[in-house]
Design a protein around this motif. Structure first.
Motif, short mmCIF file in Angstrom:
data_model
loop_
_atom_site.label_atom_id
_atom_site.label_comp_id
_atom_site.label_asym_id
_atom_site.label_seq_id
_atom_site.Cartn_x
_atom_site.Cartn_y
_atom_site.Cartn_z
N LYS A 120 3.13 4.31 14.93
CA LYS A 120 1.75 4.65 15.35
C LYS A 120 1.10 5.64 14.37
O LYS A 120 0.52 6.65 14.79
N ILE A 121 1.22 5.31 13.11
CA ILE A 121 0.59 6.14 12.07
C ILE A 121 -0.84 5.63 11.88
O ILE A 121 -1.12 4.43 12.05
N SER A 122 -1.77 6.53 11.53
CA SER A 122 -3.19 6.14 11.42
C SER A 122 -3.37 5.02 10.39
O SER A 122 -2.64 4.95 9.39
N LYS A 123 -4.39 4.19 10.67
CA LYS A 123 -4.62 2.99 9.85
C LYS A 123 -4.80 3.31 8.37
O LYS A 123 -4.27 2.63 7.50
N ASN A 124 -5.60 4.36 8.12
CA ASN A 124 -5.89 4.72 6.73
C ASN A 124 -4.62 5.13 5.98
O ASN A 124 -4.42 4.76 4.82
N PHE A 125 -3.77 5.88 6.70
CA PHE A 125 -2.53 6.33 6.07
C PHE A 125 -1.60 5.14 5.81
O PHE A 125 -0.98 5.04 4.73
N VAL A 126 -1.56 4.22 6.79
CA VAL A 126 -0.74 3.02 6.63
C VAL A 126 -1.19 2.27 5.37
O VAL A 126 -0.38 1.88 4.53
N LYS A 127 -2.52 2.13 5.26
CA LYS A 127 -3.08 1.38 4.13
C LYS A 127 -2.67 2.02 2.80
O LYS A 127 -2.22 1.34 1.88
N SER A 128 -2.84 3.34 2.74
CA SER A 128 -2.53 4.01 1.46
C SER A 128 -1.04 3.92 1.14
O SER A 128 -0.65 3.71 -0.01
N LYS A 129 -0.20 4.03 2.19
CA LYS A 129 1.25 3.95 1.97
C LYS A 129 1.65 2.55 1.50
O LYS A 129 2.46 2.39 0.57
N VAL A 130 1.07 1.55 2.15
CA VAL A 130 1.41 0.15 1.81
C VAL A 130 0.98 -0.14 0.38
O VAL A 130 1.75 -0.70 -0.42
N GLU A 131 -0.25 0.29 0.04
CA GLU A 131 -0.75 0.02 -1.30
C GLU A 131 0.08 0.74 -2.37
O GLU A 131 0.34 0.20 -3.44
N SER A 132 0.50 1.95 -2.01
CA SER A 132 1.27 2.73 -2.98
C SER A 132 2.64 2.08 -3.24
O SER A 132 3.06 1.91 -4.40
N ILE A 133 3.32 1.67 -2.18
CA ILE A 133 4.65 1.06 -2.37
C ILE A 133 4.52 -0.31 -3.03
O ILE A 133 5.36 -0.70 -3.84
N ALA A 134 3.41 -1.02 -2.68
CA ALA A 134 3.20 -2.34 -3.27
C ALA A 134 3.04 -2.21 -4.78
O ALA A 134 3.53 -3.04 -5.55
N GLU A 135 2.36 -1.15 -5.19
CA GLU A 135 2.17 -0.92 -6.61
C GLU A 135 3.52 -0.61 -7.28
O GLU A 135 3.82 -1.11 -8.36
N LYS A 136 4.30 0.21 -6.59
CA LYS A 136 5.60 0.61 -7.15
C LYS A 136 6.49 -0.61 -7.38
O LYS A 136 7.22 -0.67 -8.37
N VAL A 137 6.46 -1.57 -6.43
CA VAL A 137 7.36 -2.73 -6.58
C VAL A 137 6.65 -3.91 -7.27
O VAL A 137 7.25 -4.98 -7.44
N GLY A 138 5.37 -3.70 -7.63
CA GLY A 138 4.66 -4.71 -8.43
C GLY A 138 4.19 -5.93 -7.66
O GLY A 138 4.26 -7.05 -8.16
N ILE A 139 3.68 -5.71 -6.42
CA ILE A 139 3.18 -6.87 -5.66
C ILE A 139 1.78 -6.61 -5.13
O ILE A 139 1.34 -7.26 -4.17
N SER A 140 1.06 -5.69 -5.76
CA SER A 140 -0.27 -5.32 -5.27
C SER A 140 -1.20 -6.52 -5.11
O SER A 140 -1.96 -6.59 -4.14
N GLU A 141 -1.13 -7.46 -6.04
CA GLU A 141 -2.08 -8.59 -6.00
C GLU A 141 -1.72 -9.63 -4.93
O GLU A 141 -2.47 -10.57 -4.69
N HIS A 142 -0.56 -9.46 -4.28
CA HIS A 142 -0.14 -10.45 -3.28
C HIS A 142 -0.25 -9.96 -1.84
O HIS A 142 0.17 -10.64 -0.92
N LEU A 143 -0.80 -8.77 -1.65
CA LEU A 143 -0.75 -8.13 -0.31
C LEU A 143 -1.32 -8.98 0.82
O LEU A 143 -0.86 -8.89 1.95
N TYR A 144 -2.32 -9.78 0.54
CA TYR A 144 -2.97 -10.51 1.64
C TYR A 144 -2.58 -11.99 1.66
O TYR A 144 -3.23 -12.81 2.28
N LYS A 145 -1.48 -12.29 0.99
CA LYS A 145 -1.00 -13.69 0.99
C LYS A 145 -0.03 -13.91 2.13
O LYS A 145 0.51 -12.97 2.71
N LYS A 146 0.21 -15.21 2.42
CA LYS A 146 1.23 -15.55 3.41
C LYS A 146 2.59 -15.47 2.71
O LYS A 146 2.68 -15.72 1.51
N ILE A 147 3.62 -15.22 3.47
CA ILE A 147 4.96 -15.11 2.91
C ILE A 147 5.38 -16.41 2.21
O ILE A 147 5.99 -16.40 1.14
N SER A 148 4.98 -17.55 2.83
CA SER A 148 5.39 -18.84 2.29
C SER A 148 4.77 -19.15 0.93
O SER A 148 5.20 -20.05 0.23
#
Lengths: 561, 340
Positions: free
Chosen positions: B102-130
């Motif tokens: 139950k972390i605030s939406k904005n914080f979730v967003k920034s955390k997700v974007e930050s880790i996505a950048e670290k692992v190199g998947i920023s451009e795929h965030l809104y894709k389906k897993i398949s």
């Protein structure tokens, strides 16, 4: 233990108590009720009812008819079903789309509405029989009454399982095995019978078991087409129940149950021995083969189109006549004018709309019960391995091997007087008994579909959610539920669809204040009222449309998800 | 620090893990290595809370966590099949653990974007897993486990579904990420090369027990048991050579097991000069295996056994069925159970 964990545990306990009560009161107790009805009619043990059974020629003949009918049905269903697979999947036949459409009609059109529809075309007053009698004056116009009529309906309506199971299995055959057999000198037909057919044998066995059970439990066809002298077990149970011989009705339902259990056990054993898995690393898709012999080609095409006519003629006729004027319907003359009058009449009058409304409510209540029981139970069975869960699993499968008439007879026996299990209420004649019976009889099939979908869930998805901090309830809501949601919707829709025109259980348990559609279709069949006949046609067409939409929508929804 | 003390896991009568003891230091990249069915994944799953120990303790910073539910442990888990939720997008998968908290939406967003950048998947965030490849799915699984900032990260053969080239690049990335975040990581693999390349320390599992715990170089160069010697890297088993190698040909020495690594074996067309520290055996070249950077020479010895030598130079001088001498230094022999 934290407060949250305690509340969750109390919640689970309450839910399982309710499900346990449902199983105990409406599955186990009715089964015991049937046995009590047979052997302890006056409170003391007696086998007099068996003597009565053996001395009754009509009842004994109903037993004999049922068994002969079941054997003839599975033979014919397999001949017709396998032929259908051959002409739609293996041989290159012109007009496969039309063939597929016709052969799939039993999936959207069954039970009492199918029997009524077939009767409209093939009975002595039916369009086709009258045309045939004019062509062949020596022909028996009553051929569609009694054994032959029931067998005809069984043979063509019970091929749905072949289309569902065998067709799917056939499409998975590795075509390279067919090519290999041909390279070794097999003809196209030999390749089909020696290579393809054995591979789909488990599916044929499954379809055969289901056809056999459907035939043994057949009710609508013998009730409508049996006439005065042809009875099968279920129609005899209804008859005996109507005249107050509940002990004899119970005994017949018990015999039917024992037969089903024995057959299922035997078939399962055979089925286990015959299982073939493809060993190919890469399978080649099935391809169709042309029939090289021109005479045989014409014969196979001819038989295929005759079958198409058998399936489609009743449907086309019913749809056309549902738009005809009612005097045309009675005389079965060729309609010269089409009108919406019948539809307007049915949908504008409360009295004609009521059966639809009743069946909608009854089916909806039953579907809610089925879904609650199935989702909770199948998740519990999937997750836990202990004795309580094993008992839960087997208890919920009881209605699969016990004929629905036996459960209905049991429910009558137990709940025709005030009973502590239902807080001293009399359920017979009340609204709720029918949805309860509907739910009980549909739980096993719904459970099978639910469990199959749970097997698709990777355990590691749940573990991943737990490792990320989600508790079991949150894991279910956020991870498991989205995956099984399409199946829940499909199971709900398919169950609802099947219950709309349910007849077998309805005939024994319906309440006079909430007469379901199945009963109306049956009663209108026996009353030659022109308005009623027109209403019946409208009901059947609407049911077919609902079925087709339901199946197409659930299929599409599942594909999307 | 993570400590496994006398940890045992049983399935009925079957003992999957038998009284193992492990100590893992903070920030360490620790690998459980062993063949299939040796108990490494079972041990990992017991640390995460998915298996209940029959006995023993799992201590994290001195606290016994073995009775805690998985969701109460704050331990990240990367599954072999990634276990990405198919009904959710990439973003929703990564955000799942944060939303549960139950972390605030904005914080979730920034955390997700930050880790996505670290692992190199920023451009795929809104894709389906398949819609993603195996490598991308693997990165999401890692990001999802890391975004909740777990105390410990567990990885169960995370590279086993990838092709050979991608495995190598992904293991480098995992190691980089681990060093960057300094998160204590326990990694399960059956691939010894992967274990040697990535780990600070390795525990070699066999039949529910641990054969050896040490740094990769010691595991490779000084295996503690014959199992470790045979499991880690290629090795020649010197059967019946005890007499040649030992000064005192005692019964105990006869029963000892001797091994030599292929890269320690030289092959030449003439007998080597006599030297007490060198053992030479005569044989015939049975086959060559060209493996890119190096080649294997398989020699059939006179006693019928086989010896493999690895050569990094050209093999122009050697031919199939040539009579050759395979030689190695006695001090390079790995001996178990004897007295040299």
């Amino acid at each position: 233990m934290s407060r949250r964990r305690l509340i969750t545990r109390i919640g689970f306990f309450a839910l399982f108590t309710v499900i346990g009560w449902f199983i105990f009161s409406f599955i186990l107790v009715p089964v015991v009720g049937v046995i009590r009805e047979i052997f302890f009619t006056d409170g003391t043990f007696s086998v007099d009812v068996i003597k009565t059974l053996l001395s009754s020629r009509r009842v004994m003949s109903s037993l004999k008819n049922t068994y002969i009918m079941a054997i003839c049905t599975i033979v014919l269903v397999n001949i017709i079903g396998i032929f259908q697979i051959m002409v739609t999947e293996y041989f290159d036949i012109k007009g496969t789309k039309l063939l597929n459409l016709a052969f799939m009609t039993p999936l959207v059109y069954g039970g009492i509405s199918l029997v009524t529809g077939y009767n409209f075309v093939y009975s002595s007053t039916g369009l086709l029989t009258r045309a045939m009698v004019e062509l062949f004056p020596g022909m028996n116009p009553y051929w569609f009454t009694g054994f032959s009529g029931v067998l005809f309906v069984h043979a063509f309506s019970m091929t749905g399982n072949h289309i569902l199971f065998v067709k799917t299995a056939f499409r998975r055959i590795d075509y390279s095995t067919i090519e290999a057999s041909k390279s070794l000198g097999a003809s196209d037909f030999k390749a089909f019978t020696r290579v393809a057919l054995p591979v789909v044998m488990p599916a044929i066995f499954s379809a055969t078991i289901l056809a056999m059970l459907s035939s043994l439990n057949s009710f609508a066809a013998p009730s409508v087409l049996g006439g005065k002298n042809f009875y099968m077990i279920n129609s005899m149970i209804q008859n005996l129940n109507g005249i107050g011989s509940r002990d004899l009705a119970a005994l017949l339902s018990f015999i039917l149950a024992i037969t089903c259990i024995i057959l299922l056990t035997v078939f399962r054993k055979i089925e286990k021995k015959r299982n073939f898995l493809s060993v190919s690393k890469v399978t080649t898709r099935m391809r169709k083969v042309k029939i090289k012999n021109p005479v045989l080609n014409v014969i196979v095409h001819g038989i295929s189109y005759i079958m198409v006519a058998v399936y489609l003629l009743p449907i086309i006729t019913i749809v056309i006549y549902s738009f005809a004027e009612f005097d045309t319907i009675v005389s079965r003359a060729i309609p010269t004018k089409l009108t919406l009058e019948n539809y307007i009449r049915v949908f504008s009058r409360g009295i004609t709309l009521e059966p639809f409304f009743n069946s909608f409510i009854l089916s909806f209540v039953a579907v809610v019960m089925v879904l609650i029981v199935c989702v909770v139970s199948s998740v519990a069975i999937h997750k836990f391995k202990n004795k309580a869960v094993t008992i839960l699993e087997y208890s919920l499968l009881i209605p699969w091997i016990i004929p629905s008439t036996m459960l209905a007879v049991g429910l009558i026996s137990v709940y025709s007087t005030p009973n502590l299990l239902v807080f001293q209420q009399v359920l017979l004649g009340s609204f709720i008994l029918l949805p309860l019976a509907y739910a009980v009889t549909h739980v096993p099939s719904a459970m099978r579909l639910m469990r199959a979908s749970l097997y698709m869930i990777n355990n590691s998805h749940e573990e991943a959610a737990r490792s990320l901090g989600a508790n079991p309830l949150k894991t279910f809501v956020k991870v498991v539920f989205p995956v099984i949601r399409p199946t829940i919707i499909s199971v709900g829709a398919i169950t609802f669809n099947g219950l709309l025109s349910e007849y077998t259980v309805s005939a024994l348990l319906y309440s006079a204040n909430h007469v379901p559609l199945g009963m109306i279709l049956r009663s209108q069949e026996s009353l030659p009222d022109p308005y009623m006949a027109a209403n019946t046609l409208v009901y059947i067409v609407v049911l077919m449309v609902i079925s087709a939409i339901t199946l197409a929508a659930t299929q599409k929804y599942r594909n999307i998800v | 620090m993570i400590e496994l003390k006398n940890l045992s896991i049983k399935y009925g009568d079957f003992v999957a893990v038998n009284k193992i003891n492990v100590e893992i230091q903070d920030g360490e990249f620790f690998t459980f290595l062993g063949p299939s069915g040796c108990g490494k994944t079972t041990t990992l799953r017991s640390i995460s809370g998915f298996e209940k120990p029959a006995e023993g303790q799992i201590l994290v910073e001195g606290e016994d966590i073995s009775r805690l539910l998985p969701e109460e442990r704050n331990i990240g888990f990367v599954f072999q099949n990634y276990a990405l939720f198919p009904s959710m997008s990439v973003y929703e998968n990564i955000a799942f653990g944060l939303k549960i908290k139950k972390i605030s939406k904005n914080f979730v967003k920034s955390k997700v974007e930050s880790i996505a950048e670290k692992v190199g998947i920023s451009e795929h965030l809104y894709k389906k897993i398949s819609e993603l490849s195996g490598g991308q799915q693997q990165r999401i699984a890692v990001a999802r486990a890391l975004v909740v900032e777990p105390k410990i990260l567990l990885m169960d053969e995370p590279l086993s579904n990838l092709d050979a080239k991608l495995r190598v690049s992904m293991r480098e990335e995992i190691k980089r990420l681990q060093s960057e975040l300094k998160i204590t990581t326990i990694y399960v693999t059956h691939d010894q090369e992967e274990a040697l390349a990535i780990s600070d320390k390795i525990a070699v599992f066999n039949k529910g027990t641990i054969e050896q715990i040490d740094v990769p170089s010691v595991i490779y160069n000084r295996p503690a048991t014959p199992f470790v010697a045979e499991f880690i890297g290629d090795i020649n088993h010197l059967e019946g050579m005890a007499a040649t190698l030992y000064r005192h040909n005692t019964e105990e020495n006869q029963g000892s097991q001797l091994y030599i690594r292929p890269q320690k074996v030289s092959v030449q067309g003439t007998p080597p000069e006599e030297d007490e520290g060198i053992v030479a055996v005569k044989g015939q070249i049975q086959s060559f295996e060209f493996l890119g950077a190096y080649s294997k020479v398989i020699i059939s010895l006179e006693d019928g056994s086989r010896m493999v030598s690895i050569r990094f130079d050209t093999m122009d001088m050697l031919h199939l069925r040539d009579t050759v001498w395979a030689s190695f230094r006695k001090k390079d022999v790995l001996a178990f159970g004897g007295q040299s």
